[in-house]
Design a protein around this motif. Sequence first.
Motif, PDB file in Angstrom:
ATOM      1  N   UNK A  68      33.984  37.543  48.348  1.00 52.11           N
ATOM      2  CA  UNK A  68      34.468  38.457  47.290  1.00 52.11           C
ATOM      3  C   UNK A  68      35.963  38.311  47.057  1.00 52.11           C
ATOM      4  N   UNK A  69      36.356  38.473  45.805  1.00 54.17           N
ATOM      5  CA  UNK A  69      37.782  38.541  45.468  1.00 54.17           C
ATOM      6  C   UNK A  69      37.976  39.686  44.488  1.00 54.17           C
ATOM      7  N   UNK A  70      38.885  40.600  44.831  1.00 54.30           N
ATOM      8  CA  UNK A  70      39.075  41.714  43.900  1.00 54.30           C
ATOM      9  C   UNK A  70      40.511  41.846  43.390  1.00 54.30           C
ATOM     10  N   UNK A  71      41.239  40.757  43.449  1.00 56.59           N
ATOM     11  CA  UNK A  71      42.588  40.761  42.863  1.00 56.59           C
ATOM     12  C   UNK A  71      42.517  40.488  41.370  1.00 56.59           C
ATOM     13  N   UNK A  72      43.698  40.330  40.744  1.00 57.53           N
ATOM     14  CA  UNK A  72      43.705  40.059  39.300  1.00 57.53           C
ATOM     15  C   UNK A  72      43.134  38.670  39.010  1.00 57.53           C
TER      16      UNK A  72
END
Lengths: 440, 440
Positions: free
Chosen positions: B247-251
């Motif tokens: 998962x990646x939840x940055x911009x």
Amino acid sequence: MNIILLSGGSGKRLWPLSNDVRSKQFIKIFKTKEEEYESMVQRVYRQIRTVDKEATVTIATSKTQVSSIHNQLGDGVSVCVEPCRRDTFPAIALAASYLHDVLHISEEEPVVVCPVDPYVNDDYFQALKELSGIADTGEANLVLMGIEPTYPSEKYGYVIPKDKNVVSRAAAFKEKPDVETAKEYISQGALWNGGVFAFKLKYVLKKAHELMDFTDYQDFFSKYDTLNKISFDYAVVEGEDNIQVMRFNGQWKDLGTWNTLTEAMEEPSIGKAILNDKCENVHVINELDVPVLCMGLKDIVVSASAEGILVSDKEQSSYIKPYVDKISQQIMFAEKSWGSFRVLDVEEESMTIKVTLNPGHGMNYHSHERRDETWSIISGRGTAIIDDEKRTVEAGDILTMKAGCRHTIMAETELKIIEVQKGRDISVNDKRKHELPGVE
Amino acid sequence: MNIILLSGGSGKRLWPLSNDVRSKQFIKIFKTKEEEYESMVQRVYRQIRTVDKEATVTIATSKTQVSSIHNQLGDGVSVCVEPCRRDTFPAIALAASYLHDVLHISEEEPVVVCPVDPYVNDDYFQALKELSGIADTGEANLVLMGIEPTYPSEKYGYVIPKDKNVVSRAAAFKEKPDVETAKEYISQGALWNGGVFAFKLKYVLKKAHELMDFTDYQDFFSKYDTLNKISFDYAVVEGEDNIQVMRFNGQWKDLGTWNTLTEAMEEPSIGKAILNDKCENVHVINELDVPVLCMGLKDIVVSASAEGILVSDKEQSSYIKPYVDKISQQIMFAEKSWGSFRVLDVEEESMTIKVTLNPGHGMNYHSHERRDETWSIISGRGTAIIDDEKRTVEAGDILTMKAGCRHTIMAETELKIIEVQKGRDISVNDKRKHELPGVE
């Protein structure tokens, strides 16, 4: 009919199509029957000829516009050039002495003065002929055209006629009012003052002699710069009791802003433009070689030229002037009597321009002190004179001129040249004119 | 970290700043700390270096982009050039063999594949490092980055992870859905498939050998045109059971339209632009030398380049492509490995261009069969070779080359040239390369 067309104005409000050397009346925006575009000057000149083949038309203008006038109307047109700007009275007085002393028009003949840029139909020029006829009767010293107002405008002066007849005495003149006052004037039967006057030539010549002591046109011309700025309204109309006014109720529009100008366009775009189907009330005038693509716009005018790009809400386009004033940029294109030029590239110590010479025309014989120039002839043929040596030239030829070298080129067919200027201090003022040598 | 940046795409949706030879990733639109502008490629390359100084970055791209990449990233960057377009699987396979056979990277090492144009912060590249680390463990054959969705987008594929852990097994892949379906996926915990994969080099090399029989990179390269177009998703991901997703939840933004691109601009305008105070949510990107004046606009993007001018409602700007497809026009500017050029004027039998050579760079030694050329050096100095004769040149020099004449020029300092081409049949294809003669 003798007619003096006043061609003045600067180019701020229709930027980027107008600029310091091209006033709005020279923008080619009106479609002709031949599917070409003509400018306001060309349209008005054509309309006058349609109504009166024999009309003597003289354009009173400033030095900066002479090239454009000859470019657009040909070399045959009669132009009375003001040596400097001194407002409408000196301009009209100079033109009157030009008509008398250069064109040898009798001082008993009537003359009509009219701005060069009304957007009107042929009936307007028919009315000018009638105006001329009324002036010819000598019943009044001045005959004005009063335009039936279509709305209480703040942009125009008003004239109140004595009665409702087509031709009547003028009772009063009013300066540009606010909307409420304009409504009141209109309820009193006031008409717009359209800036059109007719008079016998001797009347204005007499006024001119009252303004200044002069012998003839040449003398007037040489003393012109000693005059003060003064308008014809202020100097002549306001002091005159014997004025008639003739009503005109045909179309009369002043296309002074992008909003009003685009209303007169027959099609939504001129030049390369693509408008998607979500565009509403959008006009594009594009003088560049590359396309303008408009997507989803409403009530907008887009105009592009070598000077810049305007994208404006139509309503807002009336407020453009102060913003254009802030743009300081050299002239990027101009029409000259011999053709036109366009700046292609500007660097600190060089400038590249494209020069187009019309057939049969040539530049002045000139030299520059602080720049070298190279001409690459890209199309056409003609004759160049370089340091008094004449040679024929054609597409593919390269000519180099070092600083100090005298040079000119004359077009036999339309001649296009890429000119690369190279020097430390490139300026339009670095130009010395020379006498052409005795070559054929 | 070993990273392959996929640089593809055409330039239709960000016309006129992108064109057939400049894809969107090369538009300089992001302001740097040094108050200059960098492109997407430059930004991503810089960000990778910030996060991992030692990263081995290889850009997989097509021939048409090589010049721009070297122009923007310098000559030192590693580029793997596809001889022709064959979609992502052949491109990644070719890059993998390039890493192995040219850069001599061990097949046990992990490699990350990533698009060249995500608009992200440094944390994204930090995440790529982690992805590389996970691939290195060998727990799965493929590790994907799944981006936490911020809205039910129709533009992206989705991946559904088995559980809510940061790293989990991939349960299912979904193609671009409609909004309702996207909502459903998101309710099931789906993530956007960001087009980022990590794997051990040997994994993709094996897949490449399954695709085609080849000995090494050179052999692969020479047979590349025999391959069919096939995407990495279709050829590899869909058939692979052993996939992890991180998962990646940055911009993470895809700046693919004018609407999204202008959102990333720090200031309302780049280049010469004037916006009056009645403008709301207006962005101008102007690459021309002349100003753009905007009056009373709302939610509009204006973009101008040598290719053309776009004026679009921001929402509408997503639908630009079919309109741009219809514009058939030659390329008006391009970045080359040695500098750049811009077309200044086009006539039927001539073309004028401005060439800028970067210091230390030169063109190929070449000739044209059907056109003459003239160079006016307008700034800088360098060395020209004309028909095997070498000479130093500087601002003010004029060089003429007839058709057939071999010529090149190398810049010592930045060198600017106005080139006038003259001929009946001017074409970019009329170019023959020659071996440089044995001069120093």
